[in-house]
Design an enzyme around this catalytic site. Structure first.
Site, mmCIF file in Angstrom:
data_model
loop_
_atom_site.group_PDB
_atom_site.id
_atom_site.type_symbol
_atom_site.label_atom_id
_atom_site.label_comp_id
_atom_site.label_asym_id
_atom_site.label_seq_id
_atom_site.Cartn_x
_atom_site.Cartn_y
_atom_site.Cartn_z
ATOM 1 N N LYS A 167 0.843 -1.202 0.000
ATOM 2 C CA LYS A 167 0.000 0.000 0.000
ATOM 3 C C LYS A 167 0.883 1.259 0.000
ATOM 4 O O LYS A 167 0.695 2.150 -0.801
ATOM 5 C CB LYS A 167 -0.921 -0.037 1.223
ATOM 6 C CG LYS A 167 -1.838 1.159 1.329
ATOM 7 C CD LYS A 167 -2.813 0.993 2.489
ATOM 8 C CE LYS A 167 -3.575 2.290 2.721
ATOM 9 N NZ LYS A 167 -4.520 2.206 3.831
ATOM 10 N N GLU B 223 10.481 -4.864 4.444
ATOM 11 C CA GLU B 223 10.531 -6.270 4.036
ATOM 12 C C GLU B 223 10.223 -6.406 2.542
ATOM 13 O O GLU B 223 10.914 -7.111 1.804
ATOM 14 C CB GLU B 223 9.492 -7.097 4.819
ATOM 15 C CG GLU B 223 9.791 -7.266 6.292
ATOM 16 C CD GLU B 223 9.219 -6.150 7.148
ATOM 17 O OE1 GLU B 223 8.958 -5.042 6.608
ATOM 18 O OE2 GLU B 223 9.053 -6.365 8.359
ATOM 19 N N GLY C 1 -4.912 -1.997 4.857
ATOM 20 C CA GLY C 1 -4.146 -3.128 4.326
ATOM 21 C C GLY C 1 -4.822 -4.460 4.598
ATOM 22 O O GLY C 1 -4.918 -5.327 3.716
ATOM 23 N N ARG C 2 -5.319 -4.639 5.807
ATOM 24 C CA ARG C 2 -5.912 -5.931 6.180
ATOM 25 C C ARG C 2 -7.322 -6.121 5.618
ATOM 26 O O ARG C 2 -7.967 -7.128 5.875
ATOM 27 C CB ARG C 2 -5.906 -6.089 7.702
ATOM 28 C CG ARG C 2 -6.510 -4.914 8.466
ATOM 29 C CD ARG C 2 -6.163 -4.977 9.946
ATOM 30 N NE ARG C 2 -6.655 -3.835 10.701
ATOM 31 C CZ ARG C 2 -6.001 -2.683 10.846
ATOM 32 N NH1 ARG C 2 -4.827 -2.511 10.271
ATOM 33 N NH2 ARG C 2 -6.502 -1.707 11.577
ATOM 34 N N GLU D 290 -4.875 -6.639 14.611
ATOM 35 C CA GLU D 290 -4.380 -5.317 14.225
ATOM 36 C C GLU D 290 -5.527 -4.296 14.300
ATOM 37 O O GLU D 290 -5.302 -3.117 14.522
ATOM 38 C CB GLU D 290 -3.773 -5.356 12.808
ATOM 39 C CG GLU D 290 -2.754 -4.258 12.572
ATOM 40 C CD GLU D 290 -1.979 -4.408 11.269
ATOM 41 O OE1 GLU D 290 -2.573 -4.224 10.199
ATOM 42 O OE2 GLU D 290 -0.767 -4.704 11.317
ATOM 43 N N HIS E 235 -5.888 -33.675 16.992
ATOM 44 C CA HIS E 235 -4.795 -34.537 17.448
ATOM 45 C C HIS E 235 -3.645 -33.717 18.023
ATOM 46 O O HIS E 235 -2.533 -34.230 18.175
ATOM 47 C CB HIS E 235 -4.322 -35.422 16.296
ATOM 48 C CG HIS E 235 -5.378 -36.386 15.862
ATOM 49 N ND1 HIS E 235 -5.556 -37.621 16.441
ATOM 50 C CD2 HIS E 235 -6.377 -36.254 14.948
ATOM 51 C CE1 HIS E 235 -6.585 -38.228 15.873
ATOM 52 N NE2 HIS E 235 -7.102 -37.404 14.970
ATOM 53 N N LYS F 186 9.156 -0.980 14.159
ATOM 54 C CA LYS F 186 9.736 -0.821 12.814
ATOM 55 C C LYS F 186 10.864 0.195 12.853
ATOM 56 O O LYS F 186 11.933 -0.020 12.294
ATOM 57 C CB LYS F 186 8.670 -0.264 11.854
ATOM 58 C CG LYS F 186 7.669 -1.227 11.333
ATOM 59 C CD LYS F 186 6.885 -0.532 10.212
ATOM 60 C CE LYS F 186 5.525 -1.111 9.997
ATOM 61 N NZ LYS F 186 4.696 -0.345 9.094
HETATM 62 O O1 F6P Z 1 3.102 -3.001 9.792
HETATM 63 C C1 F6P Z 1 1.752 -3.152 9.629
HETATM 64 C C2 F6P Z 1 1.307 -2.829 8.247
HETATM 65 O O2 F6P Z 1 1.227 -1.457 8.063
HETATM 66 C C3 F6P Z 1 -0.012 -3.497 7.936
HETATM 67 O O3 F6P Z 1 -1.091 -2.773 8.394
HETATM 68 C C4 F6P Z 1 0.035 -3.656 6.478
HETATM 69 O O4 F6P Z 1 -0.885 -4.599 6.016
HETATM 70 C C5 F6P Z 1 1.477 -4.087 6.290
HETATM 71 O O5 F6P Z 1 2.188 -3.344 7.253
HETATM 72 C C6 F6P Z 1 2.043 -3.881 4.926
HETATM 73 O O6 F6P Z 1 2.005 -2.542 4.536
HETATM 74 P P1 F6P Z 1 2.186 -2.126 3.031
HETATM 75 O O7 F6P Z 1 1.083 -2.715 2.242
HETATM 76 O O8 F6P Z 1 2.143 -0.617 3.037
HETATM 77 O O9 F6P Z 1 3.527 -2.635 2.560
#
Ligand code: F6P
Length: 541
Positions: free
Chosen positions: A207, A213, A267-268, A353, A384, A504
């Site tokens: 987003k 990452e 995002g979620r 979240e 199990h 972060k």
């Molecule tokens: O760190 C949390 C977050 O902001 C989430 O809410 C989001 O889904 C994820 O990181 C990834 O963010 P982006 O889509 O901006 O890379």
């Protein structure tokens, strides 16, 4: 309601009712009320909910729906659907429901025709997916795409990854999807293994397009591709999904190959929009739109059904009942479907979240316990592993059981066995087995206590005809709205996530201390200093 819901008379009435009901057993509740099972059900779209095995009566439901009224749930639902800025800490509308509005719907928010925008992106995604699926879109060497690798994390990974697994039976174009999220190099290394750069398409999903990452993994993927096929190949093998065109261009992806969304999609809550591109390529635009129609069915149910027949409202209120009155710590989500093996992980981000907050939307501290902890594994594997604790442990763990009548393929009656296990588990959890019943079977007296099954363990059962794109959309929308209702009762902003920011930033600040030739003169604290020194030693630095 503005202010503290726990001070309301509705909350107090529930507290009193809890005192009366907490000592009652489900066996008694069923014996007293023969019509209970018939009455305590709800239907929404293709989803059927049985909530008779809850430690609740009609009176409980009445008190809980009164609490929802008191919390202003009706007004809040209207506010969300009309695009009011209910995400107050970020001053944004919350409009994931607009991602699945039909083309002829009308919604103008902040002067913008949201429906037209949503369908323009869906059309662009569909056209692109069709080109990839039909082999018209070819890689730099002229070969068609065989694997799509989505690079993203959190909401930009969990949704499409969960849905791809769920809908594998519909991946009919011979294109597989893989998902890379972790900054642990093992993730991308493992996922690139065995891939041919010439037939691989990367979808970089973020987003913000600033997430460490994702950008790191995307750079590694880019190098892998360029080393094999050269710099010019990038435009044929990389597309982006983002709200941030400037950053996409800066990364070197042509913004013609970018699929957008908007700041009013969290995002979620985003995989039913452009973040679902990898899924759409795998299952095709038509199936994707069936999924959106499934979401929309539940949106309409949620928006219009009276609370006492409203599935998300009922399930959310029962969540409040156990979290805030019974003191339950967690909710287990137990899909009797191997295809839904990533569903609990997906729900973890969605719920935790969203509602893992300790201040209300107005910044005042909450006084209720907020944020349900979701966890789970598919049945029968869970049986199990951890069900022992569910049956005989000391904690109350309410659970959602999810099952489907029709399998995608069956062998030797296995699907009926799967379903029988679902029904058996909820029965055993609810009614258990008494010492008398066990003794009557001839069990030695000293062993009887070990075998007693206390029962009175509450469960919901959601039954759907078959796991299809539509029913998956319905299930996800159901849980999205559960989270919304709970957030409304607790009065929190379910759409921000400030709690993830500090960690972060600290990771960025600390990274040089791990890698520089000289350890820094100061560390944030002595424990972290010790750990970092140890790490450096182990790495020979
Ligand atoms: O760190 C949390 C977050 O902001 C989430 O809410 C989001 O889904 C994820 O990181 C990834 O963010 P982006 O889509 O901006 O890379």
């Amino acid at each position: 309601m503005n202010g503290d819901i726990t001070q309301s008379q509705e909350w107090a009435a529930l507290g009193k009712h809890h005192e009366e009901l907490a000592g009652r057993h489900l066996r008694e509740l069923f014996a007293e009320d023969p019509g209970r099972a018939r009455r305590m059900t709800a239907t929404a779209g293709d989803l059927y909910l049985d909530y008779a095995k809850h430690r609740a009566t009609q009176e409980t439901i009445g008190l809980l729906t009164a609490l929802a009224e008191r919390a202003g749930l009706r007004e809040r639902i209207a506010a969300m659907f009309s695009g009011e800025h209910i995400n107050v800490s970020e001053d944004r509308a919350v409009l994931h429901v607009a991602l699945r509005l039909p083309r002829d719907a009308e919604l103008v928010v902040d002067g913008q025709d949201v429906v037209a925008d949503v369908h323009a992106v869906l059309d662009k995604m569909s056209a692109f997916s069709d080109r990839v699926r039909s082999k018209e879109w070819r890689g730099a060497t002229g070969k068609p795409i065989e694997t799509v690798v989505n690079i993203g994390i959190g909401g930009s990974d969990l949704g499409p990854a969960m849905a791809y697994e769920a809908l594998r039976d519909y991946a009919d174009a011979g294109i597989a999807a893989r998902f890379v999220s972790n900054i642990d190099p093992a993730d991308i290394t493992g996922n690139l293994a065995g891939l041919d750069p010439a037939t691989t398409l990367f979808v970089v999903s973020s987003k913000t397009f600033t997430t460490l990452e994702t950008l790191t993994n995307a750079r590694v993927a880019r190098r892998w591709l360029v080393e094999a096929l050269g710099e010019d190949a990038v435009s044929k093998h990389f597309v982006a999904v983002s709200t941030n065109a400037a950053k996409v261009a800066e990364f070197g992806i042509d913004t013609d190959n970018m699929f957008g969304f908007w700041d009013w999609v969290g995002g979620r809550y985003s995989y039913d929009g452009a973040i679902g591109l990898s899924l759409m390529i795998a299952i095709g635009p038509e199936r994707f739109r069936e999924m959106l129609a499934g979401f929309h069915t539940i949106d309409e149910h949620f928006r219009t059904a009276p609370f006492e027949a409203n599935m998300p409202v009922l399930m959310a209120l029962l969540g409040i009942w156990y979290t805030d009155f019974f003191g339950a710590e967690t909710r287990a989500v137990l899909p009797y479907s191997q295809r839904l093996h990533r569903f609990p992980a997906y729900l973890q981000q969605l719920t935790m979240e969203s509602n893992g907050k300790s201040v209300r939307a107005d910044g005042t501290p909450v006084t209720a316990r907020t944020g349900e902890i979701f966890w789970g594994e598919p049945g029968t594997n869970g049986q199990h592993a951890f069900y022992q604790l569910l049956h005989q442990g000391t904690r109350l763990v309410p659970a959602d059981f999810i099952g489907f009548a029709e399998p995608h393929d069956d062998r030797e009656g296995m699907h009926d066995q799967l379903a029988a296990n679902l029904f058996a588990q909820t029965t055993a959890l609810a009614f258990g087995k008494t010492a008398e019943e066990i003794a009557a079977e001839g069990t030695a007296p000293e062993i009887v206590p070990h075998k007693v099954m206390p029962g009175n363990r509450p469960t919901s059962t959601i039954l759907a005809p078959k796991l299809t794109p539509s029913t998956l959309g319905q299930l996800v929308a159901l849980y999205e709205h559960i989270v919304f209702v709970e957030g409304t009762i607790w009065g929190v902003d379910s759409f921000d996530q400030w709690g993830v920011e500090l960690g972060k930033k600290m990771a960025l600040d600390l990274a040089p201390a791990l890698t520089s030739d000289e350890p820094p003169a100061t560390f944030p604290d002595t424990s972290t200093e010790q750990l970092i020194r140890r790490y450096r030693e182990l790495r020979g630095r």
